[in-house]
Design a protein around this motif. Sequence first.
Motif, PDB file in Angstrom:
ATOM      1  N   THR A   1       0.818  -1.221   0.000  1.00  0.00           N
ATOM      2  CA  THR A   1       0.000   0.000   0.000  1.00  0.00           C
ATOM      3  C   THR A   1       0.854   1.274   0.000  1.00  0.00           C
ATOM      4  OG1 THR A   1      -0.227  -0.146   2.406  1.00  0.00           O
ATOM      5  CG2 THR A   1      -2.014  -1.080   1.060  1.00  0.00           C
ATOM      6  N   LYS A   2       2.129   1.162   0.327  1.00  0.00           N
ATOM      7  CA  LYS A   2       2.971   2.362   0.271  1.00  0.00           C
ATOM      8  C   LYS A   2       3.093   2.899  -1.158  1.00  0.00           C
ATOM      9  CE  LYS A   2       7.439  -0.020  -0.088  1.00  0.00           C
ATOM     10  NZ  LYS A   2       8.713  -0.275   0.603  1.00  0.00           N
ATOM     11  N   TYR A   3       2.740   2.066  -2.157  1.00  0.00           N
ATOM     12  CA  TYR A   3       2.779   2.500  -3.555  1.00  0.00           C
ATOM     13  C   TYR A   3       1.456   3.110  -4.020  1.00  0.00           C
ATOM     14  CZ  TYR A   3       7.153  -0.027  -3.682  1.00  0.00           C
ATOM     15  OH  TYR A   3       8.420  -0.456  -3.419  1.00  0.00           O
ATOM     16  N   ILE A   4       0.487   3.183  -3.131  1.00  0.00           N
ATOM     17  CA  ILE A   4      -0.795   3.802  -3.461  1.00  0.00           C
ATOM     18  C   ILE A   4      -0.700   5.271  -3.054  1.00  0.00           C
ATOM     19  CG2 ILE A   4      -3.273   3.837  -3.005  1.00  0.00           C
ATOM     20  CD1 ILE A   4      -3.097   0.813  -2.467  1.00  0.00           C
ATOM     21  N   GLU A   5      -0.537   6.132  -4.047  1.00  0.00           N
ATOM     22  CA  GLU A   5      -0.373   7.561  -3.775  1.00  0.00           C
ATOM     23  C   GLU A   5      -1.728   8.246  -3.642  1.00  0.00           C
ATOM     24  OE1 GLU A   5       2.522  10.049  -5.386  1.00  0.00           O
ATOM     25  OE2 GLU A   5       3.744   8.384  -6.155  1.00  0.00           O
ATOM     26  N   VAL A   6      -1.855   8.983  -2.563  1.00  0.00           N
ATOM     27  CA  VAL A   6      -3.062   9.767  -2.307  1.00  0.00           C
ATOM     28  C   VAL A   6      -2.690  11.234  -2.465  1.00  0.00           C
ATOM     29  CG1 VAL A   6      -4.856  10.330  -0.627  1.00  0.00           C
ATOM     30  CG2 VAL A   6      -3.944   7.999  -0.743  1.00  0.00           C
ATOM     31  N   GLU A   7      -3.398  11.906  -3.361  1.00  0.00           N
ATOM     32  CA  GLU A   7      -3.094  13.307  -3.670  1.00  0.00           C
ATOM     33  C   GLU A   7      -4.366  14.141  -3.597  1.00  0.00           C
ATOM     34  OE1 GLU A   7      -1.565  13.140  -7.639  1.00  0.00           O
ATOM     35  OE2 GLU A   7       0.352  12.287  -7.020  1.00  0.00           O
ATOM     36  N   ASN A   8      -4.246  15.322  -3.054  1.00  0.00           N
ATOM     37  CA  ASN A   8      -5.402  16.222  -2.974  1.00  0.00           C
ATOM     38  C   ASN A   8      -5.908  16.595  -4.363  1.00  0.00           C
ATOM     39  OD1 ASN A   8      -5.299  16.226  -0.170  1.00  0.00           O
ATOM     40  ND2 ASN A   8      -3.897  17.960  -0.131  1.00  0.00           N
ATOM     41  N   ARG A   9      -5.005  16.750  -5.319  1.00  0.00           N
ATOM     42  CA  ARG A   9      -5.410  17.201  -6.657  1.00  0.00           C
ATOM     43  C   ARG A   9      -6.284  16.187  -7.384  1.00  0.00           C
ATOM     44  NH1 ARG A   9      -0.282  16.567 -10.714  1.00  0.00           N
ATOM     45  NH2 ARG A   9       0.225  14.423 -10.172  1.00  0.00           N
ATOM     46  N   THR A  10      -6.185  14.914  -7.000  1.00  0.00           N
ATOM     47  CA  THR A  10      -7.008  13.894  -7.666  1.00  0.00           C
ATOM     48  C   THR A  10      -8.491  14.165  -7.437  1.00  0.00           C
ATOM     49  OG1 THR A  10      -5.240  12.267  -7.401  1.00  0.00           O
ATOM     50  CG2 THR A  10      -7.431  11.422  -7.873  1.00  0.00           C
ATOM     51  N   ARG A  11      -8.838  14.482  -6.212  1.00  0.00           N
ATOM     52  CA  ARG A  11     -10.237  14.737  -5.890  1.00  0.00           C
ATOM     53  C   ARG A  11     -10.736  16.038  -6.517  1.00  0.00           C
ATOM     54  NH1 ARG A  11     -12.965  13.337  -0.176  1.00  0.00           N
ATOM     55  NH2 ARG A  11     -14.911  14.423  -0.452  1.00  0.00           N
ATOM     56  N   LEU A  12      -9.829  16.907  -6.848  1.00  0.00           N
ATOM     57  CA  LEU A  12     -10.184  18.149  -7.529  1.00  0.00           C
ATOM     58  C   LEU A  12     -10.946  17.843  -8.820  1.00  0.00           C
ATOM     59  CD1 LEU A  12      -9.716  21.263  -7.350  1.00  0.00           C
ATOM     60  CD2 LEU A  12      -7.694  20.884  -8.771  1.00  0.00           C
ATOM     61  N   LYS A  13     -10.545  16.773  -9.516  1.00  0.00           N
ATOM     62  CA  LYS A  13     -11.226  16.388 -10.757  1.00  0.00           C
ATOM     63  C   LYS A  13     -12.668  15.964 -10.490  1.00  0.00           C
ATOM     64  CE  LYS A  13      -9.720  16.191 -14.446  1.00  0.00           C
ATOM     65  NZ  LYS A  13      -9.793  17.213 -15.486  1.00  0.00           N
ATOM     66  N   CYS A  14     -12.924  15.439  -9.288  1.00  0.00           N
ATOM     67  CA  CYS A  14     -14.306  15.089  -8.938  1.00  0.00           C
ATOM     68  C   CYS A  14     -15.147  16.350  -8.796  1.00  0.00           C
ATOM     69  CB  CYS A  14     -14.354  14.317  -7.620  1.00  0.00           C
ATOM     70  SG  CYS A  14     -13.591  12.694  -7.645  1.00  0.00           S
ATOM     71  N   ALA A  15     -14.630  17.290  -8.018  1.00  0.00           N
ATOM     72  CA  ALA A  15     -15.386  18.500  -7.719  1.00  0.00           C
ATOM     73  C   ALA A  15     -15.511  19.430  -8.916  1.00  0.00           C
ATOM     74  CB  ALA A  15     -14.730  19.243  -6.546  1.00  0.00           C
ATOM     75  N   TYR A  16     -14.480  19.449  -9.757  1.00  0.00           N
ATOM     76  CA  TYR A  16     -14.467  20.373 -10.894  1.00  0.00           C
ATOM     77  C   TYR A  16     -14.103  19.608 -12.156  1.00  0.00           C
ATOM     78  CZ  TYR A  16     -14.363  23.592  -7.017  1.00  0.00           C
ATOM     79  OH  TYR A  16     -14.658  24.248  -5.851  1.00  0.00           O
ATOM     80  N   GLY A  17     -15.041  18.853 -12.655  1.00  0.00           N
ATOM     81  CA  GLY A  17     -14.770  18.100 -13.870  1.00  0.00           C
ATOM     82  C   GLY A  17     -15.688  16.909 -14.045  1.00  0.00           C
ATOM     83  N   CYS A  18     -16.352  16.509 -12.969  1.00  0.00           N
ATOM     84  CA  CYS A  18     -17.256  15.359 -13.080  1.00  0.00           C
ATOM     85  C   CYS A  18     -18.695  15.847 -12.986  1.00  0.00           C
ATOM     86  CB  CYS A  18     -16.975  14.345 -11.979  1.00  0.00           C
ATOM     87  SG  CYS A  18     -18.089  12.924 -12.046  1.00  0.00           S
ATOM     88  N   ARG A  19     -19.470  15.515 -13.982  1.00  0.00           N
ATOM     89  CA  ARG A  19     -20.868  15.980 -13.983  1.00  0.00           C
ATOM     90  C   ARG A  19     -21.717  15.261 -12.939  1.00  0.00           C
ATOM     91  NH1 ARG A  19     -22.467  13.573 -19.851  1.00  0.00           N
ATOM     92  NH2 ARG A  19     -21.203  11.736 -19.584  1.00  0.00           N
ATOM     93  N   GLY A  20     -21.156  14.203 -12.367  1.00  0.00           N
ATOM     94  CA  GLY A  20     -21.885  13.479 -11.324  1.00  0.00           C
ATOM     95  C   GLY A  20     -21.550  13.925  -9.915  1.00  0.00           C
ATOM     96  N   TYR A  21     -20.711  14.960  -9.780  1.00  0.00           N
ATOM     97  CA  TYR A  21     -20.282  15.396  -8.451  1.00  0.00           C
ATOM     98  C   TYR A  21     -21.482  15.698  -7.558  1.00  0.00           C
ATOM     99  CZ  TYR A  21     -18.051  17.932  -4.677  1.00  0.00           C
ATOM    100  OH  TYR A  21     -17.637  18.334  -3.436  1.00  0.00           O
ATOM    101  N   GLY A  22     -21.470  15.099  -6.380  1.00  0.00           N
ATOM    102  CA  GLY A  22     -22.519  15.330  -5.394  1.00  0.00           C
ATOM    103  C   GLY A  22     -23.799  14.561  -5.642  1.00  0.00           C
ATOM    104  N   LYS A  23     -23.883  13.823  -6.748  1.00  0.00           N
ATOM    105  CA  LYS A  23     -25.123  13.123  -7.089  1.00  0.00           C
ATOM    106  C   LYS A  23     -25.146  11.678  -6.608  1.00  0.00           C
ATOM    107  CE  LYS A  23     -25.987  15.992 -11.126  1.00  0.00           C
ATOM    108  NZ  LYS A  23     -26.031  16.052 -12.577  1.00  0.00           N
ATOM    109  N   ARG A  24     -23.971  11.104  -6.379  1.00  0.00           N
ATOM    110  CA  ARG A  24     -23.885   9.712  -5.939  1.00  0.00           C
ATOM    111  C   ARG A  24     -23.366   9.659  -4.509  1.00  0.00           C
ATOM    112  NH1 ARG A  24     -26.697   6.160  -9.098  1.00  0.00           N
ATOM    113  NH2 ARG A  24     -26.523   6.815 -11.255  1.00  0.00           N
TER     114      ARG A  24
END
Length: 178
Positions: free
Chosen positions: A24-47
């Motif tokens: 799991t040390k190779y699983i990178e968690v980045e704040n910018r990844t979730r940015l694509k959810c909030a600003y780029g996904c038309r399903g944001y907040g719907k599921r």
Amino acid sequence: MKEKEDMLVERALELGLRAYPLETKYIEVENRTRLKCAYGCRGYGKRLSCPPHVMDIDEFRKVLKEYNRALLLIEEYDVSNEPDVLKAWSRLRRESFHKMLQLEYLAFRQGFTYAHLLRPGACNECDVCAEKCRKPEFRRFPPEAVGINVEKVMDVVGEKLVFCDASSIKCVGILLIY
């Protein structure tokens, strides 16, 4: 543990999934990844399986530290003959999710008490989420929803994630094992 992990990989192959064990040390968690959810996904907040309805990134970082091993799960589909790739994505990710969920259940039965699947894409078990989830037994969040950079995780195992490829879809999940 190694034998049980190998058995999960073997079962994944039987289900048509590619499975890559990784630390799991190779699983990178980045704040910018979730940015694509909030600003780029038309399903944001719907599921209910997606932001802002899931744990935040910092909370997930803490949870991830409690795991040592995971399986990166991939199912690839040829969609070059699909008239609507987005409709195909919806159908195919549900099929892949159910295969991957079988692995989570199997891992649990093999003694991996806290096995937990991060599903390919947003949950689409229901057409529309109710105020409260109607199928909580299927509610799993996608890796991106908690900040996992799937592209980097795939690089670790030598896989490539190509966006906007109208001929191929990769459904990607991560099974946290122990």
